[in-house]
Design a protein around this motif. Structure first.
Motif, PDB file in Angstrom:
ATOM      1  N   ALA A  51       0.821 -15.145   2.708  1.00  0.00           N
ATOM      2  CA  ALA A  51      -0.176 -15.718   3.610  1.00  0.00           C
ATOM      3  C   ALA A  51      -0.996 -14.646   4.317  1.00  0.00           C
ATOM      4  O   ALA A  51      -1.334 -14.777   5.489  1.00  0.00           O
ATOM      5  CB  ALA A  51       0.490 -16.638   4.639  1.00  0.00           C
ATOM      6  N   GLU A  52      -1.315 -13.556   3.592  1.00  0.00           N
ATOM      7  CA  GLU A  52      -2.107 -12.486   4.189  1.00  0.00           C
ATOM      8  C   GLU A  52      -3.548 -12.948   4.415  1.00  0.00           C
ATOM      9  O   GLU A  52      -4.075 -13.756   3.658  1.00  0.00           O
ATOM     10  CB  GLU A  52      -2.086 -11.235   3.306  1.00  0.00           C
ATOM     11  N   GLU A  53      -4.156 -12.448   5.473  1.00  0.00           N
ATOM     12  CA  GLU A  53      -5.540 -12.790   5.785  1.00  0.00           C
ATOM     13  C   GLU A  53      -6.459 -12.311   4.660  1.00  0.00           C
ATOM     14  O   GLU A  53      -6.360 -11.178   4.211  1.00  0.00           O
ATOM     15  CB  GLU A  53      -5.951 -12.140   7.115  1.00  0.00           C
ATOM     16  N   LYS A  54      -7.325 -13.207   4.199  1.00  0.00           N
ATOM     17  CA  LYS A  54      -8.197 -12.883   3.070  1.00  0.00           C
ATOM     18  C   LYS A  54      -9.678 -12.876   3.431  1.00  0.00           C
ATOM     19  O   LYS A  54     -10.491 -12.364   2.664  1.00  0.00           O
ATOM     20  CB  LYS A  54      -7.965 -13.868   1.919  1.00  0.00           C
ATOM     21  N   ALA A  55     -10.044 -13.457   4.563  1.00  0.00           N
ATOM     22  CA  ALA A  55     -11.463 -13.613   4.886  1.00  0.00           C
ATOM     23  C   ALA A  55     -11.860 -12.964   6.200  1.00  0.00           C
ATOM     24  O   ALA A  55     -12.783 -12.154   6.249  1.00  0.00           O
ATOM     25  CB  ALA A  55     -11.829 -15.101   4.906  1.00  0.00           C
ATOM     26  N   ASP A  56     -11.172 -13.282   7.259  1.00  0.00           N
ATOM     27  CA  ASP A  56     -11.567 -12.847   8.597  1.00  0.00           C
ATOM     28  C   ASP A  56     -10.782 -11.598   8.998  1.00  0.00           C
ATOM     29  O   ASP A  56      -9.726 -11.670   9.607  1.00  0.00           O
ATOM     30  CB  ASP A  56     -11.323 -13.971   9.612  1.00  0.00           C
ATOM     31  N   GLY A  57     -11.303 -10.436   8.633  1.00  0.00           N
ATOM     32  CA  GLY A  57     -10.607  -9.192   8.939  1.00  0.00           C
ATOM     33  C   GLY A  57      -9.360  -9.004   8.116  1.00  0.00           C
ATOM     34  O   GLY A  57      -8.265  -8.889   8.679  1.00  0.00           O
ATOM     35  N   PRO A  58      -9.471  -8.950   6.784  1.00  0.00           N
ATOM     36  CA  PRO A  58      -8.292  -8.819   5.917  1.00  0.00           C
ATOM     37  C   PRO A  58      -7.733  -7.393   5.919  1.00  0.00           C
ATOM     38  O   PRO A  58      -7.920  -6.631   4.967  1.00  0.00           O
ATOM     39  CB  PRO A  58      -8.830  -9.205   4.542  1.00  0.00           C
ATOM     40  N   GLU A  59      -7.043  -7.028   6.997  1.00  0.00           N
ATOM     41  CA  GLU A  59      -6.578  -5.653   7.185  1.00  0.00           C
ATOM     42  C   GLU A  59      -5.721  -5.143   6.028  1.00  0.00           C
ATOM     43  O   GLU A  59      -5.930  -4.035   5.514  1.00  0.00           O
ATOM     44  CB  GLU A  59      -5.786  -5.548   8.491  1.00  0.00           C
ATOM     45  N   ILE A  60      -4.745  -5.939   5.616  1.00  0.00           N
ATOM     46  CA  ILE A  60      -3.790  -5.458   4.613  1.00  0.00           C
ATOM     47  C   ILE A  60      -4.477  -5.239   3.270  1.00  0.00           C
ATOM     48  O   ILE A  60      -4.323  -4.181   2.637  1.00  0.00           O
ATOM     49  CB  ILE A  60      -2.628  -6.455   4.472  1.00  0.00           C
ATOM     50  N   LEU A  61      -5.239  -6.222   2.812  1.00  0.00           N
ATOM     51  CA  LEU A  61      -5.924  -6.080   1.534  1.00  0.00           C
ATOM     52  C   LEU A  61      -6.960  -4.962   1.589  1.00  0.00           C
ATOM     53  O   LEU A  61      -7.170  -4.250   0.604  1.00  0.00           O
ATOM     54  CB  LEU A  61      -6.579  -7.408   1.137  1.00  0.00           C
ATOM     55  N   SER A  62      -7.611  -4.787   2.737  1.00  0.00           N
ATOM     56  CA  SER A  62      -8.576  -3.698   2.888  1.00  0.00           C
ATOM     57  C   SER A  62      -7.890  -2.343   2.753  1.00  0.00           C
ATOM     58  O   SER A  62      -8.433  -1.414   2.137  1.00  0.00           O
ATOM     59  CB  SER A  62      -9.283  -3.798   4.237  1.00  0.00           C
ATOM     60  N   ARG A  63      -6.709  -2.207   3.332  1.00  0.00           N
ATOM     61  CA  ARG A  63      -5.976  -0.942   3.233  1.00  0.00           C
ATOM     62  C   ARG A  63      -5.522  -0.681   1.807  1.00  0.00           C
ATOM     63  O   ARG A  63      -5.564   0.461   1.333  1.00  0.00           O
ATOM     64  CB  ARG A  63      -4.782  -0.935   4.185  1.00  0.00           C
ATOM     65  N   PHE A  64      -5.127  -1.724   1.095  1.00  0.00           N
ATOM     66  CA  PHE A  64      -4.761  -1.562  -0.310  1.00  0.00           C
ATOM     67  C   PHE A  64      -5.952  -1.078  -1.118  1.00  0.00           C
ATOM     68  O   PHE A  64      -5.840  -0.157  -1.944  1.00  0.00           O
ATOM     69  CB  PHE A  64      -4.223  -2.881  -0.868  1.00  0.00           C
ATOM     70  N   VAL A  65      -7.107  -1.684  -0.872  1.00  0.00           N
ATOM     71  CA  VAL A  65      -8.323  -1.274  -1.574  1.00  0.00           C
ATOM     72  C   VAL A  65      -8.654   0.182  -1.271  1.00  0.00           C
ATOM     73  O   VAL A  65      -8.992   0.967  -2.166  1.00  0.00           O
ATOM     74  CB  VAL A  65      -9.507  -2.195  -1.192  1.00  0.00           C
ATOM     75  N   GLU A  66      -8.552   0.564  -0.003  1.00  0.00           N
ATOM     76  CA  GLU A  66      -8.846   1.950   0.384  1.00  0.00           C
ATOM     77  C   GLU A  66      -7.918   2.923  -0.332  1.00  0.00           C
ATOM     78  O   GLU A  66      -8.353   3.955  -0.860  1.00  0.00           O
ATOM     79  CB  GLU A  66      -8.702   2.093   1.895  1.00  0.00           C
ATOM     80  N   ILE A  67      -6.627   2.614  -0.352  1.00  0.00           N
ATOM     81  CA  ILE A  67      -5.648   3.479  -1.017  1.00  0.00           C
ATOM     82  C   ILE A  67      -5.937   3.576  -2.513  1.00  0.00           C
ATOM     83  O   ILE A  67      -5.792   4.641  -3.127  1.00  0.00           O
ATOM     84  CB  ILE A  67      -4.225   2.955  -0.771  1.00  0.00           C
ATOM     85  N   ALA A  68      -6.381   2.468  -3.104  1.00  0.00           N
ATOM     86  CA  ALA A  68      -6.631   2.415  -4.553  1.00  0.00           C
ATOM     87  C   ALA A  68      -7.956   3.048  -4.959  1.00  0.00           C
ATOM     88  O   ALA A  68      -8.251   3.134  -6.153  1.00  0.00           O
ATOM     89  CB  ALA A  68      -6.576   0.971  -5.033  1.00  0.00           C
ATOM     90  N   GLY A  69      -8.764   3.470  -3.970  1.00  0.00           N
ATOM     91  CA  GLY A  69     -10.003   4.157  -4.322  1.00  0.00           C
ATOM     92  C   GLY A  69     -11.268   3.587  -3.743  1.00  0.00           C
ATOM     93  O   GLY A  69     -12.368   4.042  -4.091  1.00  0.00           O
ATOM     94  N   GLY A  70     -11.170   2.562  -2.903  1.00  0.00           N
ATOM     95  CA  GLY A  70     -12.355   1.988  -2.275  1.00  0.00           C
ATOM     96  C   GLY A  70     -13.330   1.417  -3.290  1.00  0.00           C
ATOM     97  O   GLY A  70     -12.949   0.648  -4.167  1.00  0.00           O
ATOM     98  N   SER A  71     -14.586   1.826  -3.196  1.00  0.00           N
ATOM     99  CA  SER A  71     -15.602   1.311  -4.125  1.00  0.00           C
ATOM    100  C   SER A  71     -15.362   1.794  -5.554  1.00  0.00           C
ATOM    101  O   SER A  71     -15.882   1.215  -6.507  1.00  0.00           O
ATOM    102  CB  SER A  71     -16.998   1.737  -3.661  1.00  0.00           C
TER     103      SER A  71
END
Length: 279
Positions: A20-40
């Motif tokens: 039940a991780e936040e996906k729309a309004d400030g998705p902190e966890i998924l954003s951090r995963f994306v950053e670790i994986a290389g961002g854009s």
């Protein structure tokens, strides 16, 4: 068993999420995963096999695209034969991050466990590819997986069933939706069988960000319960009948929130950089 880290390489992050991780309004966890994986520049493969809902993969594709990921694709495994196909293995090889969705962890273990895909995922993580999973996907990441069990706060003999997981690590066993579904008892029971692993109970919208140095940092809006049985003095698991409470002496319990940390090697907890919010 976890794959050996190649000489000169660094193991990728392992990020179990409590569901039940936040996906729309400030998705902190998924954003951090994306950053670790290389961002854009990230190249993410979503594995929605745990879910029987056909829109699960496309839903996460949209979420990751909205977070600015350069390339994202969902790859499902409906049969064990799928997990032997070379083209799927090749696609995994190009990923910088791999994400397991929620659903039923036994679908993951029965469809992927023991296949070339499972072996490739272990090798990739050992070589630096980052792997995250939410809910059932979180439970599947470790070598020891809670397949199912009873809810409640007490350790009860026979109240939990374990199964082999993916095996990225053997250092911990995960339970998810932890506080919301009252799962302390089944996590403790799983450690009563074998106190080597650290028990990690993840609340919803909460992640254990585990780096290559085996340092776990909490992210998200909930808490992480750490059960350390390394100094267990006594367990009555071998003496009680199924359905009876278990006596355990010497357990150590930590309640961590965002910014706090726990080292899976030294088994030391730290309050770290706690984040507090006020109305």
């Amino acid at each position: 068993m976890p794959s050996r880290v190649p000489e000169g390489a660094e193991r990728g992050w392992i990020i179990p999420i409590g569901g039940a991780e936040e996906k729309a309004d400030g998705p902190e966890i998924l954003s951090r995963f994306v950053e670790i994986a290389g961002g854009s520049n990230a190249n993410i493969v979503v594995i929605p096999t745990a879910s029987r809902m056909r829109d699960t993969g496309p839903k996460y594709e949209r979420v990751f695209k909205e977070l600015g990921v350069g390339a994202v694709e969902s790859i499902d495994f409906d049969t064990r034969r799928d997990a032997h196909e070379e083209n799927r293995l090749v696609r995994l090889d190009s990923a910088t991050g791999i994400f397991f969705t929620g659903g039923n962890q036994l679908r993951l273990s029965t469809l992927i466990g023991g296949t070339p895909v499972a072996k490739r995922l272990r090798l990739l993580n050992a070589a630096g590819v980052h792997v995250a999973g939410t809910s059932a996907g979180a439970s599947f990441l470790s070598e020891h997986m809670i397949a199912f069990g009873d809810e409640g706060g007490s350790a009860i003999a026979g109240s939990v069933r374990l199964a082999p997981g993916l095996g990225l690590t053997n250092r911990f066993v995960i339970d998810q939706h932890f506080r919301q579904r009252d799962r302390l008892g089944r996590l403790v029971t799983s450690l009563a069988y074998n106190p080597f692993a650290v028990g990690i109970g993840l609340d919803e919208d909460t992640a254990a960000m585990i780096g290559p140095d085996n340092e776990l940092e909490v992210a998200g809006s909930g808490g992480v319960t750490i059960v350390d049985a390394s100094e267990l003095e006594f367990s009555s698991m071998d003496q009680v009948d199924e359905g009876q409470p278990v006596c355990l002496l010497g357990l150590k319990l930590h309640m961590l929130v965002a910014g706090a940390s726990f080292n899976l090697h030294t088994r030391k907890a730290s309050a770290g950089r706690l984040r507090h919010s006020k109305e």
